[in-house]
Write a protein that holds these residues in place. Structure first.
Motif, PDB file in Angstrom:
ATOM      1  N   TYR A  84      -3.712   1.005  -4.932  1.00 59.55           N
ATOM      2  CA  TYR A  84      -3.219  -0.383  -4.991  1.00 59.55           C
ATOM      3  C   TYR A  84      -4.195  -1.263  -5.767  1.00 59.55           C
ATOM      4  N   GLU A  85      -5.492  -1.107  -5.488  1.00 58.25           N
ATOM      5  CA  GLU A  85      -6.503  -1.965  -6.120  1.00 58.25           C
ATOM      6  C   GLU A  85      -6.722  -1.626  -7.588  1.00 58.25           C
TER       7      GLU A  85
ATOM      8  N   LYS B 274      -8.706  -2.033   4.936  1.00 65.89           N
ATOM      9  CA  LYS B 274      -9.749  -1.290   4.223  1.00 65.89           C
ATOM     10  C   LYS B 274     -11.026  -1.231   5.060  1.00 65.89           C
TER      11      LYS B 274
ATOM     12  N   VAL C 229       0.859  -1.195   0.000  1.00 66.43           N
ATOM     13  CA  VAL C 229       0.000   0.000   0.000  1.00 66.43           C
ATOM     14  C   VAL C 229       0.890   1.238   0.000  1.00 66.43           C
TER      15      VAL C 229
ATOM     16  N   GLY D  45      -4.500   5.234  -0.793  1.00 68.45           N
ATOM     17  CA  GLY D  45      -3.424   4.301  -1.134  1.00 68.45           C
ATOM     18  C   GLY D  45      -3.956   2.926  -1.480  1.00 68.45           C
ATOM     19  N   ILE D  46      -4.970   2.469  -0.734  1.00 67.86           N
ATOM     20  CA  ILE D  46      -5.591   1.169  -1.030  1.00 67.86           C
ATOM     21  C   ILE D  46      -6.285   1.213  -2.389  1.00 67.86           C
TER      22      ILE D  46
ATOM     23  N   ILE E  18      -4.614  -6.355   3.718  1.00 66.98           N
ATOM     24  CA  ILE E  18      -5.160  -5.147   3.099  1.00 66.98           C
ATOM     25  C   ILE E  18      -6.681  -5.115   3.249  1.00 66.98           C
TER      26      ILE E  18
END
Length: 575
Positions: free
Chosen positions: A150-151, A121, A97, A146-147, A117
């Motif tokens: 990342y996703e 979340k 992340v 950030g998540i 993660i």
């Protein structure tokens, strides 16, 4: 007692955790290197340890040998256990992340027990993270962003990086008991410029043992799918490994199915159906009778097709090429290349001298090398002024007396904003070879860039259009221009096009190579080498050329030196 693959997995985990802890990166890398060495030990590991011979293997010193012996003899590693206790669970995954440091991951675990993660979340969405001391609402929002990044990120990585990771995986798997072969398939075998998934084909008698070994690979964070022959896992960086296990008898069919794009395989299945066959990863059948094929080539031949090289299995015109009479037998190969082109030296931004570059190319079996340093406008790269150019030519003459390989005097001349080249004509006409490339004003609009390139193409000198569209794979898009208009101008002028083997460029891509081929334009496959190690880029250039369908007759540096020099000479008769 652990086997060598379990030991290697533990060593890799130690290396990753040391890096996340902030230890010296060389120390962390030593564990990765040690893991690869352990996997490759051809002897019985217990005997090597008992006889205290581990340190005879490259990369294993006394300290690492002691840790390997501890793992082998006790099934435990004191260091690994200490690192696992010291660092929070799930740190390898959570570290992906953006902006999430080891310290923050520890705080999140201490406060909320977060180890994935998904848990992070959920904690953000219920406003739990903002209540942790040292975070707050802004930090929570930043973590969610950030998540989301990342996703939603493009999970593709460069081919060069994918090949390195695959080497680690195949080295890890190939010594597992019962495995007789490990092959990389899919887009990596097709040499696509960037890769999203890793397709690996394993020939083995016990799939369950293969799956157990894959789960222990240190970068694996989650098993996504598994059946009797296939397992898909997610790595910490978000990429997926798609591993298929085949029996020895079915291996050619599995190679075919696992390598080609889905569209290419569907085309083959349609052809098979039209001939009364059925085709899948376990065989080619006519009713209940299995057609025995010993290789992929046999399968293609059984379908009435020539062997289609992996690079072309994209359902992007390869069957139409066959219909027009092309059997791909003269597709360019690495062995066809006689000269190393587009090479820099210390006269501009290269790392090695002219002599060092020449000797390295000679060692690779090349018959000639072109020294093409940057022109004066490339001041950021130490562009070669006319005075400096004279000194370079004198040095080339001196080095030529020492080496067998022929050294050609060239330049990578900047294509200026106007489309002109960077040296005056009287200098350009003295070179043995001229590469014209764009290095500045990359964001011109389509009209401006098209005019700039068309003007350059129509200059009287024969020139090679270097890294034509200026892209950096996954980092910078191609130049904006009306490419077909530029290609038309190139076809009418004295131009060849470079297939650039720099793994960060790989320019131009296959679809544009095919358009240029239709216009009869010739090509040069280059390394864009700025040091002797970069000469190994040649294989990337060759495979990109193969993806574009180039034959050896279309590649100028497949010619012997005299014919090559004549073909690329900048000064044309009548000018």
């Amino acid at each position: 007692m652990l086997d060598k693959f379990a030991i290697a997995a533990a060593l890799r985990e130690i290396g990753i955790l040391l890096e996340l802890k902030g230890e010296n990166p060389y120390k962390a890398r030593a564990y990765e290197n040690g893991a690869a060495t352990v996997e490759g030990i051809p002897e019985e590991l217990s005997q090597v340890i008992d006889e205290k011979r581990l340190t005879r293997y490259k990369g294993i010193g006394d300290a690492l040998a002691a840790k390997i012996a501890e793992l082998h003899n006790t099934g435990r590693s004191t260091l690994l256990e200490e690192l696992r206790k010291e660092l929070p669970p799930g740190i390898i995954e959570l570290s992906q992340v953006p902006g999430l440091s080891t310290r923050k991951i520890q705080l999140l675990h201490d406060a909320l027990g977060i180890s994935s993660i998904a848990e992070l979340k959920m904690a953000c969405e219920i406003d739990a993270v903002s209540k942790i001391k040292g975070f707050g609402e802004k930090s929570q929002l930043k973590i969610l962003e950030g998540i989301k990044e990342y996703e939603s990120r493009d999970e593709s990585i460069l081919l060069v990086d994918a090949r390195q990771l695959c080497r680690q995986l195949t080295d890890y798997l190939k010594f597992v008991e019962g495995i007789s072969a490990v092959e990389v398939t899919g887009s990596i075998r097709r040499w696509k410029e960037s890769v999203r998934n890793f397709n690996v084909l394993v020939c083995a008698t016990r799939p369950a043992r293969v799956f157990e070994a894959l789960e222990k690979f240190p970068l694996v964070t989650k098993v996504l799918e598994k059946d009797e022959a296939r397992m898909i896992v997610r790595l910490a960086n978000g990429l997926k490994i798609n591993l298929f296990v085949s029996s020895k008898d079915n291996l050619p069919y599995a190679q075919l199915r696992e390598t080609g794009s889905n569209s290419h395989v569907e085309q083959l299945m349609e052809i098979a159906g039209a001939k009364g066959y059925s085709l899948d990863a376990t065989g080619l059948r006519q009713g209940n009778r299995k057609i025995i094929c010993a290789s992929e080539k046999d399968i293609y031949n059984q379908l009435g097709l020539p062997y289609i090289p992996p690079e072309l299995r994209e359902a992007d015109g390869e069957l139409e090429e066959i219909a027009s009479g092309n059997d791909f037998s003269d597709l360019i190969c690495l062995e066809d290349i006689q000269g190393m082109t587009h090479c820099h030296s210390t006269y501009s931004d290269g790392r090695n001298s002219i002599e060092e570059m020449a000797l390295a190319a000679q060692e690779m079996g090349m018959k000639y090398i072109t020294i093409t340093d940057h022109s004066p406008s490339a001041h950021y790269a130490g562009g070669v002024t006319i005075d400096k150019l004279k000194r370079q030519w004198e040095e080339i003459d001196r080095v030529q007396e020492k080496v067998e390989i022929k050294i050609l005097k060239g330049t990578e001349s900047d294509i200026l904003d106007s489309g002109a080249l960077d040296y005056p004509d009287e200098v350009l006409n003295q070179f043995d070879i001229l590469i014209g490339s764009i290095h500045s004003r990359l964001k011109m609009d389509e009209d401006q860039m098209t005019r700039r390139l068309v003007h350059c193409m129509r200059l009287p000198q024969f020139k090679i259009w270097g890294h034509a569209l200026g892209r950096l794979v996954l980092r910078r898009p191609p130049l904006s221009c009306r490419l077909e208009e530029v290609l038309d101008a190139a076809a009418e002028s004295n131009v060849a096009i470079e297939v650039n083997g720099d793994p960060y460029r790989l320019d131009m891509e296959a679809r544009w190579i095919k358009l240029a081929r239709k216009r009869g334009i010739k090509f040069v496959i280059s390394t864009d080498a700025h040091g002797i190690r970069d000469l190994q880029n040649l294989k990337y250039g060759v495979h990109m050329a193969r993806r574009g369908g180039l034959s050896r007759q279309e590649v100028l540096n497949a010619l012997p030196v005299d014919k090559f020099k004549q073909a690329v000479l900048p000064r044309r008769q009548g000018h």
